[in-house]
Design an enzyme around this catalytic site. Sequence first.
Site, short mmCIF file in Angstrom:
data_model
loop_
_atom_site.label_atom_id
_atom_site.label_comp_id
_atom_site.label_asym_id
_atom_site.label_seq_id
_atom_site.Cartn_x
_atom_site.Cartn_y
_atom_site.Cartn_z
N ARG A 1 10.73 -58.82 59.29
CA ARG A 1 10.77 -57.78 60.26
C ARG A 1 11.40 -56.74 59.79
O ARG A 1 12.69 -56.79 59.44
CB ARG A 1 11.13 -58.27 61.71
CG ARG A 1 11.17 -57.04 62.60
CD ARG A 1 11.46 -57.51 64.14
NE ARG A 1 10.24 -57.92 64.57
CZ ARG A 1 10.13 -58.07 65.86
NH1 ARG A 1 11.04 -57.58 66.73
NH2 ARG A 1 9.00 -58.61 66.41
N LYS B 1 25.11 -54.60 52.02
CA LYS B 1 25.71 -54.04 50.95
C LYS B 1 24.89 -53.04 50.11
O LYS B 1 25.43 -52.45 49.16
CB LYS B 1 26.49 -55.20 50.02
CG LYS B 1 27.35 -56.24 50.64
CD LYS B 1 27.50 -57.48 49.70
CE LYS B 1 27.99 -58.42 50.20
NZ LYS B 1 28.09 -59.96 49.60
N HIS C 1 1.83 -55.55 63.54
CA HIS C 1 2.56 -56.66 64.09
C HIS C 1 1.05 -57.75 63.95
O HIS C 1 0.98 -57.89 65.42
CB HIS C 1 3.22 -56.62 65.32
CG HIS C 1 4.25 -57.48 65.77
ND1 HIS C 1 4.38 -58.88 65.35
CD2 HIS C 1 5.07 -57.28 66.83
CE1 HIS C 1 5.22 -59.42 65.86
NE2 HIS C 1 5.88 -58.59 66.74
N ARG D 1 11.46 -63.20 70.59
CA ARG D 1 10.18 -63.92 70.63
C ARG D 1 9.59 -64.25 69.13
O ARG D 1 9.33 -65.41 68.86
CB ARG D 1 9.06 -63.30 71.45
CG ARG D 1 9.09 -63.30 72.88
CD ARG D 1 8.65 -62.02 73.64
NE ARG D 1 9.74 -61.05 73.28
CZ ARG D 1 10.79 -61.03 74.30
NH1 ARG D 1 10.79 -61.63 75.26
NH2 ARG D 1 11.58 -59.80 73.90
N THR D 2 9.40 -63.36 68.30
CA THR D 2 9.07 -63.45 67.26
C THR D 2 9.54 -64.28 66.25
O THR D 2 9.25 -65.07 65.54
CB THR D 2 8.60 -62.07 66.42
OG1 THR D 2 7.95 -61.06 67.39
CG2 THR D 2 7.62 -62.33 65.20
N1 CP Z 1 7.03 -59.02 71.02
C1 CP Z 1 7.70 -59.23 70.37
O1 CP Z 1 7.49 -58.86 68.96
O2 CP Z 1 9.10 -59.44 70.90
P1 CP Z 1 10.32 -59.63 69.94
O3 CP Z 1 10.57 -58.23 69.39
O4 CP Z 1 11.41 -60.17 71.02
O5 CP Z 1 10.28 -60.53 68.64
#
Ligand code: CP
Length: 311
Positions: free
Chosen positions: A109, A88, A138, A59-60
């Site tokens: 991320r 590396k 998040h 999603r993100t």
């Molecule tokens: N909700 C969420 O962060 O989903 P993903 O890990 O798929 O990005």
Amino acid sequence: VKNNLFAKDLCSVETLGKKDVEDLLENADKMKKLVETKGGDRRLEGKIMAALFYEPSSRTFSSFVTSMQRLGGGIIPHNGMSNTSASKGESIEDTTKVFSAYADVIVIRHYEPGIPKKAADCTDVPILNAGDGPTGEHPSQALLDLYTIREKFGEINGLTIVMVGDLAHYRGVNSLAKVLALYPKSKIRFVSPKILKINDALRKYLISNKVNFSEHENLNEVISEADVLNVTRLKKEYLDDDVYKELSGSYVIDLKTVDRMKKDSIIIHNLPRLWEVAKEVDVDPRAVYFSHQVKNGMYMRMAILDAIFRK
Ligand code: CP
């Protein structure tokens, strides 16, 4: 109207004031209308977003990418860093400096808490935290959750939000609880097994910000109060196998649980969903994770990107 978010990082929701959050909610509404009427526009033409995802994401990653594309911008998409020189051994500082030469905003991320902030400290290019480690934050998830809540209720203040599941390893809970601290009449009820409670840092933050919150092990104590039930899965990747096995099948939201909820409530879930919400719940109108929340992630991320680039 002054936009405080222009050229800013978003590593933690702690940097957002109430006005910033309200502006983003309003802006997400505009993005929703834009997508529904025209699919998007070209306002970010000439801007490039690098997405550096050291951890898996559906999603993100996809909603940040599509948000940039719907606003006319370009992308450097790395969903997984195994094909980059990070594999590396390149440091986050060096990787950030390199992508800063190509991109106008960098979305990161990472499996380690604090890495987006570390990246932000070595570049002038805005860094957006797309989730850092089990105990980090998040921010865009919390903002899309808030947008989903406001979409249903029209406001946030006065609502009771019940958060249930593995609260020890869910960064989205950290961000959402801190954002809710901006709404002094909201109440938070945390429900989890004893070993998966919220972390001390979050507890201290909520106490020092005078947030009305309580912690429970039994969902039955609070389920009937919930305006919003925010469910999160047990994070197998951070738990010992025997603990995961022991807790599997606990805190399941099924039709019996939903029966005890207010008629006018909603169930949200950051997804992916495993077994913690029974599939038969999906068709209940209160379950908005697929019907609203997923798309709202795109509208909110469009709103964030627009704000980062709007003087
Ligand atoms: N909700 C969420 O962060 O989903 P993903 O890990 O798929 O990005």
